[in-house]
Scaffold this motif. Sequence first.
Motif, mmCIF file in Angstrom:
data_model
loop_
_atom_site.group_PDB
_atom_site.id
_atom_site.type_symbol
_atom_site.label_atom_id
_atom_site.label_comp_id
_atom_site.label_asym_id
_atom_site.label_seq_id
_atom_site.Cartn_x
_atom_site.Cartn_y
_atom_site.Cartn_z
ATOM 1 N N GLY A 111 -6.332 -33.538 6.130
ATOM 2 C CA GLY A 111 -7.398 -32.551 6.021
ATOM 3 C C GLY A 111 -8.800 -33.103 6.100
ATOM 4 O O GLY A 111 -9.775 -32.337 6.066
ATOM 5 N N ARG A 112 -8.947 -34.423 6.195
ATOM 6 C CA ARG A 112 -10.285 -35.018 6.269
ATOM 7 C C ARG A 112 -10.870 -34.834 7.662
ATOM 8 O O ARG A 112 -10.173 -34.562 8.632
ATOM 9 N N ASP A 113 -12.207 -34.999 7.732
ATOM 10 C CA ASP A 113 -12.888 -34.831 9.019
ATOM 11 C C ASP A 113 -12.421 -35.871 10.023
ATOM 12 O O ASP A 113 -12.131 -37.023 9.665
ATOM 13 N N SER A 114 -12.340 -35.445 11.255
ATOM 14 C CA SER A 114 -12.007 -36.343 12.348
ATOM 15 C C SER A 114 -12.850 -35.963 13.547
ATOM 16 O O SER A 114 -13.259 -34.810 13.691
ATOM 17 N N ALA A 115 -13.144 -36.934 14.397
ATOM 18 C CA ALA A 115 -13.983 -36.661 15.571
ATOM 19 C C ALA A 115 -13.348 -35.581 16.438
ATOM 20 O O ALA A 115 -12.125 -35.575 16.642
ATOM 21 N N HIS A 116 -14.144 -34.673 16.932
ATOM 22 C CA HIS A 116 -13.668 -33.577 17.775
ATOM 23 C C HIS A 116 -13.778 -33.938 19.249
ATOM 24 O O HIS A 116 -14.468 -34.877 19.641
ATOM 25 N N TRP A 117 -13.115 -33.119 20.061
ATOM 26 C CA TRP A 117 -13.224 -33.242 21.528
ATOM 27 C C TRP A 117 -14.367 -32.360 22.017
ATOM 28 O O TRP A 117 -14.541 -31.243 21.551
ATOM 29 N N TYR A 118 -15.129 -32.872 22.994
ATOM 30 C CA TYR A 118 -16.223 -32.106 23.587
ATOM 31 C C TYR A 118 -16.168 -32.242 25.106
ATOM 32 O O TYR A 118 -15.770 -33.284 25.641
ATOM 33 N N ARG A 119 -16.580 -31.187 25.775
ATOM 34 C CA ARG A 119 -16.667 -31.228 27.246
ATOM 35 C C ARG A 119 -17.903 -30.488 27.704
ATOM 36 O O ARG A 119 -18.128 -29.346 27.321
ATOM 37 N N VAL A 120 -18.726 -31.149 28.507
ATOM 38 C CA VAL A 120 -19.845 -30.481 29.153
ATOM 39 C C VAL A 120 -19.269 -29.555 30.215
ATOM 40 O O VAL A 120 -18.466 -29.980 31.044
ATOM 41 N N ILE A 121 -19.638 -28.289 30.172
ATOM 42 C CA ILE A 121 -18.965 -27.288 31.013
ATOM 43 C C ILE A 121 -19.478 -27.349 32.448
ATOM 44 O O ILE A 121 -20.560 -26.885 32.766
ATOM 45 N N TYR A 122 -18.719 -27.979 33.316
ATOM 46 C CA TYR A 122 -18.925 -27.902 34.765
ATOM 47 C C TYR A 122 -17.583 -28.055 35.459
ATOM 48 O O TYR A 122 -17.489 -28.559 36.558
ATOM 49 N N ASP A 123 -16.513 -27.605 34.780
ATOM 50 C CA ASP A 123 -15.175 -27.736 35.335
ATOM 51 C C ASP A 123 -14.324 -26.589 34.814
ATOM 52 O O ASP A 123 -14.748 -25.836 33.932
ATOM 53 N N SER A 124 -13.143 -26.435 35.325
ATOM 54 C CA SER A 124 -12.242 -25.371 34.910
ATOM 55 C C SER A 124 -11.600 -25.707 33.572
ATOM 56 O O SER A 124 -11.640 -26.839 33.098
ATOM 57 N N ASN A 125 -10.921 -24.696 32.967
ATOM 58 C CA ASN A 125 -10.211 -24.911 31.716
ATOM 59 C C ASN A 125 -9.089 -25.927 31.902
ATOM 60 O O ASN A 125 -8.464 -26.013 32.963
ATOM 61 N N VAL A 126 -8.861 -26.688 30.858
ATOM 62 C CA VAL A 126 -7.794 -27.687 30.868
ATOM 63 C C VAL A 126 -6.660 -27.185 29.985
ATOM 64 O O VAL A 126 -6.921 -26.681 28.892
ATOM 65 N N PRO A 127 -5.403 -27.288 30.403
ATOM 66 C CA PRO A 127 -4.297 -26.836 29.551
ATOM 67 C C PRO A 127 -4.286 -27.599 28.240
ATOM 68 O O PRO A 127 -4.559 -28.794 28.192
#
Length: 414
Positions: free
Chosen positions: A82-98
């Motif tokens: 339950g502790r904090d963990s680094a998140h994923w980020y994406r600059v939006i210039y591409d399609s959705n990823v599964p």
Amino acid sequence: MNEPRLSIIPGWIIADPRLKGKDLQVLCMLGQNANTRHGWCRRSQVKLAQALNCSRSTVQSAISRLVEIGAVERREVVSANGRDSAHWYRVIYDSNVPSSAFDAWDEDDQKEFDPNFEGDVSAPPADISAPPACPEQAPPAGSGQAPINASTLTPAFERNERDAAAGDVLKIEEESPKSIEMAFKRFFLGWKTAISDSEPDARREWLALPPQERAEALQHSEAYQAAALSTGRKHLCSAAKYLKEQRWTKLVEQRPASPQAESTESYSVFSRAGRAMLISKLLQPVRPLTLSPIEQRIVDTSPGKSDLIWRDKKEKQGWPDAVQLIERRRFKVSNRIVDLSKDFERVAVGGEIWDAWKRAYADRCWPWPVAPDVLEFAQFPPLPAGVVDLDKAVSIAIVDFAEKLNEGRADDAA
């Protein structure tokens, strides 16, 4: 070289008035650290704050704002305890990823970014086999043409516009909330009064339109604004009013019988008709502009650079219709503009009159089309007889052409 050389971010965000504080720097950091294989990055907000010399709350607010604006996509990661963990980020210039792709990427990045990971992080055993291929056969080929493999870098609404321009038929694909919002932002930021306009009102009217009408509103937005301002009016209606009253339909309905019908011939910006078309765009009111956070910081720290920055911004962004003409090699011109350009005079490239016109453009912060090396002459409005001072003569010629252009403004009403 330890740091990446480039940071890739969407161009439309640079002048977005909704940006605040460290937003653009945070976006650049995310774009700089994006994985070259899948475009996502996993970064700790604490480390981002240290790199930008600010607090974590500042970075957190910037990321939330970028997500709300639509420039960044975030995928939260919850650790086992339950502790904090680094998140994923994406600059939006591409399609959705599964979503399944994140499981594979996590294996590569978990050790570096998850402080709670205690598993074996050594190289995986070589005897791990690849997952079995799907036993189902591929579907039989149809009799029609093969499908077009559209680039995932191009959003659906932009492909619709491109197809419409090429085939003169507007194609509408199934819309997603993200594509609707991205199309709205492109429309709203392209509206000349966006800086003082109500974005919530415009968004409400945008969402009330069916997909076909949204596509048409975006497609004809630039043409409507140009036609409306060519009548000599100083103010443009709000974006919400344009959408609510479907004003682009007036432009489309008037086009067949309009004296502004385009000629069948294409012209370059150095021809008579092309130069007349360019000046007609430059005579329109300058687009409202604001400094980006980086530009504002430069002005605040070096006030002496303010004039240079504003001049450069006006030249590149103040008259987007004119800049677009300069960037295009050839373009169509209305028959009326062709008629108004018939008395234009040839001017030697690099001569005294050429230099006088170049100074006039610079004084007005107008974008100047650079002549190719093979060009010997270009066309400009005729200079008045008896005026010795070339700078004064050019100014008079611009005023004279503006008066001719406005004589038929009643016929141009959109």
